[in-house]
Design an enzyme around this catalytic site. Sequence first.
Site, PDB file in Angstrom:
ATOM      1  N   CYS A 192      61.315  10.190  78.436  1.00 17.69           N
ATOM      2  CA  CYS A 192      60.962   8.955  79.131  1.00 17.69           C
ATOM      3  C   CYS A 192      59.592   8.447  78.691  1.00 17.69           C
ATOM      4  CB  CYS A 192      61.004   9.174  80.643  1.00 17.69           C
ATOM      5  SG  CYS A 192      60.023  10.586  81.194  1.00 17.69           S
ATOM      6  N   HIS A 241      58.146  11.662  85.739  1.00 21.81           N
ATOM      7  CA  HIS A 241      58.933  10.680  84.993  1.00 21.81           C
ATOM      8  C   HIS A 241      58.055   9.481  84.663  1.00 21.81           C
ATOM      9  CE1 HIS A 241      62.266   8.242  83.701  1.00 21.81           C
ATOM     10  NE2 HIS A 241      62.028   7.333  84.623  1.00 21.81           N
TER      11      HIS A 241
END
EC number: 3.4.19.12
Length: 1354
Positions: free
Chosen positions: A177, A483
């Site tokens: 990510c 994330h």
Amino acid sequence: MVPSEENQLVPKEVESAAEEPRVLCIIQDTTNSKTVNERVTLNLPASTPLKRLFEDVALKVGYVNGTFDLMWGNGDSVNDTAPLDQNSEKTVIDAGFEPGKKNFLHLTEKDGEQPHIMPEESGTADDSAQDRFIGPLPREGSVGCTSDYVSQSYSYSSVLNKSETGYVGLVNQAMTCYLNSLLQTLFMTPEFRNALYKWEFEESEEDPVTSIPYQLQRLFVLLQTSKKRAIETTDVTRSFGWDSSEAWQQHDVQELCRVMFDALEQKWKQTEQADLINQLYQGKLKDYVRCLECGYEGWRIDTYLDIPLVIRPYGSNQAFASVEEALHAFIQPEILDGPNQYFCERCKKKCDARKGLRFLHFPYLLTLQLKRFDFDYTTMHRIKLNDRMTFPEELDMSVFIDVEDEKSPQTESCTDSGAENEGSCHSDQMSNDFSNDDGVDEGICLESNSAAERISKAGSEKSSLLYELFSVMVHSGSAAGGHYYACIKSFSDDQWYSFNDQHVSKITQEDIKKTYGGSSGSRGYYSSAFASSTNAYMLIYRLKDPTRNAKFLEAHEYPEHIKQLVQKERELEEQEKRQREIERNTCKIKLFCMHPTKQIMMENKLEVHKDRTLKEAVEIAYKLMDLEEAVPLDCCRLVKYDEFHDYLERSYEGEEDTPMGLLLGGVKSTYMFDLLLETRRPDQIFQCYKPGEVMVKVHIVDLKTESVAPPISVRAYLNQTVSEFKQLISKATHLPAETMRIVLERCYNDLRLLNVSSKTLKAEGFFRSNKVFIESSESLDHHVAYTDSHLWKLLDRHANTIRLYVLLPEQSPGSQFKRVYQKSSGDSGNLDEACERVKGPVGNMKSVEAILEESTEKLKSLSLQQQQEGDNGDSSKSTEASDFENIESPLNEIDSSASAENRELENQIQISDPENIQSEERSDSDVNNDRSTSSVDSDILSSSHSSDTLCNVDNAPLPLANGLDSHSITSSRRSKANQGKKETWDTAEEDSGTDSEYDESGKSRGEAQYMYFKSEPYAADEGSGEGQKWLMVHVDKRITLSAFKQHLEPFVGVPSSHFKVFRVYASNQEFESVRLNETLSSFSDDNKITIRLGRALKKGEYRVKVYQLLVNESEPCKFLLDAVFAKGMTVRQSKEELLPQLREQCGLDLTIDRFRLRKKTWKNPGTVFLDYHIYEEDINISSNWEVFLEILDGAEKMKSMSQLAVLSRRWRPSEMKLDSFQEVVLESSSVEELKEKLSEISGIPLENIEFAKGRGTFPCDISILEIHQDLDWNPKVSTLNVWPLYICDDGAVIFYRDKTEELMELTDEQRNELMKKESSRLQKTGHRVTYSPRKEKALKIYLDGAPNKDLTQD
């Protein structure tokens, strides 16, 4: 709020002007197993016609309207199962939809065909729009407006269709990510993207796979032109030189930015883009030190690619409120005074000075890194700071520029260390980073410069330093992991978008403000370390300068090589689309085929287009199964098949030209049936299989040869009677139906005689696939009760016989063992004396093969003799002899005194309790329920009955029946040993010990009746070891382990009590089988067994592993030997038996009072066993038990069970060391007594004693750096057997100390050295190390496309 109950009211939305009610529709796609859990939600006006409903559903899920049906998903009536009319103008209210409630609908196949996916071109306005910049597409006015109730979860159609924003996402490989966020930011930067497009790749100079700029170029083209929702980044990471493991490593996005820019600069050397990164992202600052006495200033110029901003100053509880405040702090100088004074070159002495940083030049693209990751030196853990820090949409940097220093010369020798260290801009790293740049660090007088020129230049610089925010890279999570995603503003329409991996969506300015961060409560300096939050981590601003602000290149402005690349990628995507279309119309089903020559069932997957005919599918299957050399194509056909039940459901006569999609019921992800490629010989014809028939495998039994033939397949109907079924079998087998007996095997060992002619097959228990045995001779066996018949005996044996491979000992002392048999006394003789009497040359020893050959000859002669003496052919009257009982020993040639009777084959295995028949099966039994096609069957059943081992109670022949009247014989049968006696079960003995092979009188125990045993030599595979002797044994698995061992005696050469049986599992692990009363039910075909010499256990005996307890050694648990303890034996008796073994095997010369035995639990010492304790009465004992042996320094102090023995260890904080263990014996569980004893052995005053219980497994190791603080010292209890101590048994570890003793003060060097030693020590002992964080892998990009692996590195 998402409604969860069917009748729960939906939250009302803002109603329209007409206040029209809304209807909530929840549609579930049931056409695909991958989408069955997804839901599509529509909130429609009540006046919406059904026709519009279908259009909206098609638009939502991406299917072509008219290729699917909608059915009620919560309907109860029959009418609800009919699909809705997709052309109806009827409103949803009139169609039965209820406003204010959830209306469930199922999206189903139409006419058995999968819905057609909407062409992807329909998502764009026109062809010309595809060539322009791909930005947000205008949304059509539909029911799915912003006020509608919309599901918060992503629809399954998101995989197929591009986001409604028009932007393409990036697929997260695993933990990439951070990479996706940076790539999307670069893609949305016009200046970077345009410059990348102008670079042209030369394939002749470099491999495209390893070219980072080329792969970025391809990725950007796909992001701009692809019709997919998300694209892969694997080609980009492959150009980095990463393998698949890198996808599972999460890195810092700022670190990636630096490393990737470095790699691009290396790749772009000597090109037009060589200085691109510096032109866009590089700024300059001055690192200076000014003397406060004379004004002399020493300085150096540095470059940077990003500015790291501290969230919270070190030692402060207050974070900076905004980015502007952090920037001011960044350039705030510090005073060097006191011991930190600066040596002034002009003053020639140490003086007070001012040290700081000044910005000289800001880049076009300004990158700010918010340093949210910090290190807590108290806990020695990384933490994340989630404090609130605001940042403006427009940032004026003119207030931070240094007006005075614009005149400073910027030499060529200034160092760009920004790419090496994120903290290179800090003042405290100046000397380390630039210690070699002597030519730059020089003093310059400031007063000689032109003030007018300086002010003019600075004014123009300041007027153009207004930056606008366009990218916020957000981190959600903690320092341990999280994330990344990016919030990016498009310069085309000034709209903010969230780029979260494959999902792209519109967001507002309010969503940006939510990334400021902030945590509730105050927990001191590292307050936010305990919160996991979502906040901004990297900010990218662009200078507002109309002369420099670029727009994205239009399609007609693309360089020629980019136009070619766009065309190439578009063609590849079209090709993928066509391939997906083919895949979507391809039927994938399991295919089976019994190879006509190899006779093995082959399995594969048949993939055939739904429009291919059955004839074409047969050709594909024919080639797939590689039958070209085995059988002609016209001798093959495909039939519907159920592999689980081995059942042929139907054949497809006359449908050779029918498409496979129709035959298989459409294209589906899974089918409830399989296909079988059936073959025939050229002279045969295929049988017609009709739906509704059942398949029967018919095995013909021959009583004369005692064989069971391979199966013949017969088709029948469940409504047929047994009489009609006999006629059917008679035609197929050419056997007379009048004398035919049919036995159905309904399940394992359930043999049912079908003797009621009028019963239907369904009533008899037939199912889709069945197995029967038929016998049609005219023997007298027909008139015998079924359970007493030869047929039942044969089938019973057939169902229970397994094949085992037995590995014999390499040097079996066969020539030194003689088994002496008495005919009727039941006394097996003194085996040990027989062994002692044996004398003779080794050369006379006979091999296993010789024994087998000799026994075979005798069996043949005995078989002929029995055939001559047998009367009326009644097999139940024949005397069954043993293969191996009393086979003539090699010793018989030497020992002439052996009786001739002992050289004859006899069946005189003695049975101590003939009533008990073992029928208990192990829970882990792996039984093969269907061995009709086993290669073992014909070998077992075709052999002469004279070569079978059938053990009787007496010498006289006995009938083979067990007297049961039932026609159904199951695995839990009861047997009658003698008529008139009560039936009993032979179960495992109740004592916890191993079942003995001998009863109390010392007689050898026999086994259950009529157990089949047959063996022959077996040549093992190559590589299994030379000189190994193998037997292939066919044996009834209902035989007990005891009887099985007796059968093996002639081949092992020693009595069964002198060898052990080990079962070999798939992983080649061996486990001893010790319960002699248990059967071989847990064994299955082809299991392996290893025989090892050694005394087997008798009744009540246990094999015990003895370990030595060494409390003060680094490895306190040392294995000594295996011993045998018996039930009823005292501890002292077991110690007496151990003494000679310890002396001979371990070299330990001990007296009986100089050692003790104690309980062993894993590695923990437990209860001390006293000499008068009795096993099984005072001490629980079990198979493979383990016990500690502890050598005593003096006399045994433990005399009573009321005493408590603990192991104490003194901690000396002033010396930072632990003393050795000392045992303390307490008369009670009193804490006061414990302190008194500790005071006695240590000399510490009683009032100064502090103690703590050790943690974990013995010896409760703990780092000496932690022991003083981490243990629970001096618990407030009066007895040891309460919380938190819970010391109720011997062996507990107690640490104690003098509370007046001060802890040694350590220097940093001493602490580090001690930490290394302790870590090494604790790792060697396998105990916990203080702190061992996950080893992080350094982020690297390999310019040659692959890492150079250093074999010297771990």
